[in-house]
Design an enzyme around this catalytic site. Sequence first.
Site, PDB file in Angstrom:
ATOM      1  N   SER A 181      -4.819  -0.140  -0.141  1.00  0.00           N
ATOM      2  CA  SER A 181      -3.841  -0.877   0.652  1.00  0.00           C
ATOM      3  C   SER A 181      -4.476  -2.188   1.153  1.00  0.00           C
ATOM      4  O   SER A 181      -4.913  -3.002   0.347  1.00  0.00           O
ATOM      5  CB  SER A 181      -3.315   0.007   1.792  1.00  0.00           C
ATOM      6  N   ASP A 208       5.571   4.346  -4.356  1.00  0.00           N
ATOM      7  CA  ASP A 208       4.702   3.581  -3.469  1.00  0.00           C
ATOM      8  C   ASP A 208       5.458   2.460  -2.760  1.00  0.00           C
ATOM      9  O   ASP A 208       6.300   1.776  -3.364  1.00  0.00           O
ATOM     10  CB  ASP A 208       3.572   2.970  -4.314  1.00  0.00           C
ATOM     11  N   HIS A 212       2.056   6.151  -1.559  1.00  0.00           N
ATOM     12  CA  HIS A 212       0.986   5.212  -1.194  1.00  0.00           C
ATOM     13  C   HIS A 212      -0.390   5.859  -1.131  1.00  0.00           C
ATOM     14  O   HIS A 212      -1.384   5.160  -0.966  1.00  0.00           O
ATOM     15  CB  HIS A 212       1.338   4.597   0.162  1.00  0.00           C
TER      16      HIS A 212
END
Length: 300
Positions: free
Chosen positions: A110, A250, A277
């Site tokens: 991320s 995601d 995610h």
Amino acid sequence: MIPDATSEGTVAFRDWKTWYRISGDLSTGVTPLVVAHGGPGCTHDYVLSIAALSESGRPVIHYDQLGAGNSTHLREKGADFWTVQLFLDELDNLLEKLAIKDRYHLLGQSWGGMLGAEHAIRQPEGLRSLVISNSPASMPLWVAEAKKLRAAMPEDERDALDRHEAVGTTDDPEYLAATAAFYARHVCRVVPNPPEVLRTEEHLLNDPTVYHAMNGPNEFFVIGTLRDWTVVDEVQRISVPTLLASGRYDEATPATVQPYFDAIPDVRWEIFEASSHMPFVEEPERYLEVVGAFLSQFDG
């Protein structure tokens, strides 16, 4: 199963401390993997399952970025303090203090993948390969895609999000419930979340300074200093082999990842079909298999 740490400690970074955790033995000669967590302002806890790669003999290093977890907290610092360059400098310092700057792999998840991309764009000599996991190449792209994901939510949840954002009541229980519904679809589909993910959530609740300054109140309402961040025009400078990892559900949708795939010269992309995610939590065996096989190709 998350392996126990072989060692833990801190390194000095300017006037502060960066905490780290090592799984495995740095003296074996196997190229270590450094894992950069997301947020900004989350902690290493939720990505700890990646430490299982150490069971094959590869040292795996997790660390808490400044302002988070076991590293120095700086609640008094304003938004102008929390910059991408600050975290790049911290990463460089960690690599030097652990004496691995001449040879290492980097996995960023991320925000950590955004940081990893920025690091690789600068072409550090010791970087052997890069894993960009669940990361956008542009925050404007991320925001545009988040709007599409929100549009697919039930009407009552969309309405709750819109009403409370309009008046600034993003701490209202109704808003938080709608946020949790979005997260269950697009952040972590293992519900209830596993203990390591809950630990990160607890840390973030206790000190959201960095997250609020750079991102905003949540994953899809981005009003912090990163709102205009992009590396779309720079990723062609990433010169190391790169693995892109993302989940079918995601919040980092394919459109947010595509610029990496289009421009990085040596790149491959794995989409985890049952994940959002956090594929390292949602499909851990497959994730470790894919990442481990990728890293092993570039240990020389």
